[in-house]
Scaffold this motif. Structure first.
Motif, PDB file in Angstrom:
ATOM      1  N   TYR A 159      -4.844  -3.243  11.642  1.00  0.00           N
ATOM      2  CA  TYR A 159      -3.733  -2.978  10.725  1.00  0.00           C
ATOM      3  C   TYR A 159      -2.518  -2.483  11.489  1.00  0.00           C
ATOM      4  O   TYR A 159      -2.618  -1.570  12.298  1.00  0.00           O
ATOM      5  CB  TYR A 159      -4.131  -1.909   9.689  1.00  0.00           C
ATOM      6  CG  TYR A 159      -5.041  -2.441   8.625  1.00  0.00           C
ATOM      7  CD1 TYR A 159      -4.540  -2.765   7.371  1.00  0.00           C
ATOM      8  CD2 TYR A 159      -6.396  -2.632   8.873  1.00  0.00           C
ATOM      9  CE1 TYR A 159      -5.364  -3.261   6.386  1.00  0.00           C
ATOM     10  CE2 TYR A 159      -7.230  -3.129   7.888  1.00  0.00           C
ATOM     11  CZ  TYR A 159      -6.712  -3.440   6.648  1.00  0.00           C
ATOM     12  OH  TYR A 159      -7.529  -3.939   5.679  1.00  0.00           O
ATOM     13  N   TYR A 186      -1.811  -7.003   8.431  1.00  0.00           N
ATOM     14  CA  TYR A 186      -3.111  -6.814   9.064  1.00  0.00           C
ATOM     15  C   TYR A 186      -3.750  -8.156   9.405  1.00  0.00           C
ATOM     16  O   TYR A 186      -3.354  -9.205   8.888  1.00  0.00           O
ATOM     17  CB  TYR A 186      -4.048  -6.001   8.163  1.00  0.00           C
ATOM     18  CG  TYR A 186      -4.333  -6.668   6.840  1.00  0.00           C
ATOM     19  CD1 TYR A 186      -5.451  -7.481   6.667  1.00  0.00           C
ATOM     20  CD2 TYR A 186      -3.488  -6.477   5.752  1.00  0.00           C
ATOM     21  CE1 TYR A 186      -5.709  -8.091   5.451  1.00  0.00           C
ATOM     22  CE2 TYR A 186      -3.729  -7.086   4.539  1.00  0.00           C
ATOM     23  CZ  TYR A 186      -4.847  -7.887   4.384  1.00  0.00           C
ATOM     24  OH  TYR A 186      -5.084  -8.489   3.183  1.00  0.00           O
ATOM     25  N   VAL A 191       2.292  -3.418   4.555  1.00  0.00           N
ATOM     26  CA  VAL A 191       1.193  -3.352   5.518  1.00  0.00           C
ATOM     27  C   VAL A 191       0.788  -4.769   5.924  1.00  0.00           C
ATOM     28  O   VAL A 191       0.405  -5.584   5.077  1.00  0.00           O
ATOM     29  CB  VAL A 191      -0.038  -2.610   4.939  1.00  0.00           C
ATOM     30  CG1 VAL A 191      -1.190  -2.614   5.927  1.00  0.00           C
ATOM     31  CG2 VAL A 191       0.345  -1.192   4.551  1.00  0.00           C
ATOM     32  N   ALA A 226       1.931   1.087   8.346  1.00  0.00           N
ATOM     33  CA  ALA A 226       2.748   0.819   7.158  1.00  0.00           C
ATOM     34  C   ALA A 226       4.219   1.078   7.464  1.00  0.00           C
ATOM     35  O   ALA A 226       4.557   1.969   8.249  1.00  0.00           O
ATOM     36  CB  ALA A 226       2.278   1.691   6.001  1.00  0.00           C
ATOM     37  N   THR A 247       0.856  -1.187   0.000  1.00  0.00           N
ATOM     38  CA  THR A 247       0.000   0.000   0.000  1.00  0.00           C
ATOM     39  C   THR A 247       0.890   1.234   0.000  1.00  0.00           C
ATOM     40  O   THR A 247       1.682   1.429   0.916  1.00  0.00           O
ATOM     41  CB  THR A 247      -0.921   0.024   1.243  1.00  0.00           C
ATOM     42  OG1 THR A 247      -1.664  -1.188   1.296  1.00  0.00           O
ATOM     43  CG2 THR A 247      -1.873   1.203   1.183  1.00  0.00           C
TER      44      THR A 247
END
Length: 164
Positions: A133, A128, A126, A136, A49
């Motif tokens: 989460y 999760y 990332v 990052a 991401t």
């Protein structure tokens, strides 16, 4: 001068350079191939991401108004200089400690470079689980964390050797 690169921890500076190159190359790939905020699922618990971090770890100080860019850059270079000096003090017999220091230097310089050039750090890894989460991160962050873990391992290893 050659003695510094063969008899001290500086013999592992190639690892700092490797971290820096890997970090910047992966960030380049992200910038070129993934739109900002675009998420690509790699595994059921892992995405790539593209995000920007204007602060430090876990976005600490991300909304501080801009001064944090320069503050964190100066801190990164000061810490890197100090760790480089500590690295020079390590002996040829030591392995874990200079590797840890080298990983930390490479990661710190990688993120400092981002702050200088872009004004933020490029993050893209990332992890999760369901709706939870982890913040990052990037290759530089990973190297710094691995270096910190190795510092702890070295601390316990040396403690056992002194008491053993």
């Amino acid at each position: 001068m050659l003695k510094l690169f063969t008899q001290t921890g500086w013999r592992f500076l190639w690892l700092s350079l490797l971290v820096l190159v890997a970090d910047q190359y992966t960030k380049f790939l992200i910038l070129e191939n993934i739109e900002l905020y675009q998420a690509i699922q790699i595994l059921p618990f892992f995405n790539l991401t593209h995000v920007y971090n204007y602060g430090a770890a876990f976005s600490f100080l991300h909304d501080a108004g801009g001064w944090q860019r320069w503050f964190l850059t100066v801190i990164a270079f000061l810490v890197s200089g100090l760790v480089l000096w500590w690295l020079k003090q390590t002996s040829k017999e030591q392995m874990i400690l200079p590797v840890a220091f080298s990983l930390i230097i490479g990661g710190a310089i990688g993120n400092a470079y981002d702050r200088l050039v872009h004004g933020y750090v490029i993050d893209f890894l990332v992890l999760y689980y369901q709706n939870w989460y982890w913040p990052a991160f990037n290759v530089a962050d990973s190297a710094i964390c691995l270096g910190a873990v190795l510092l702890i391992v070295d601390m316990f290893k040396n403690k056992e050797e002194k008491h053993g």
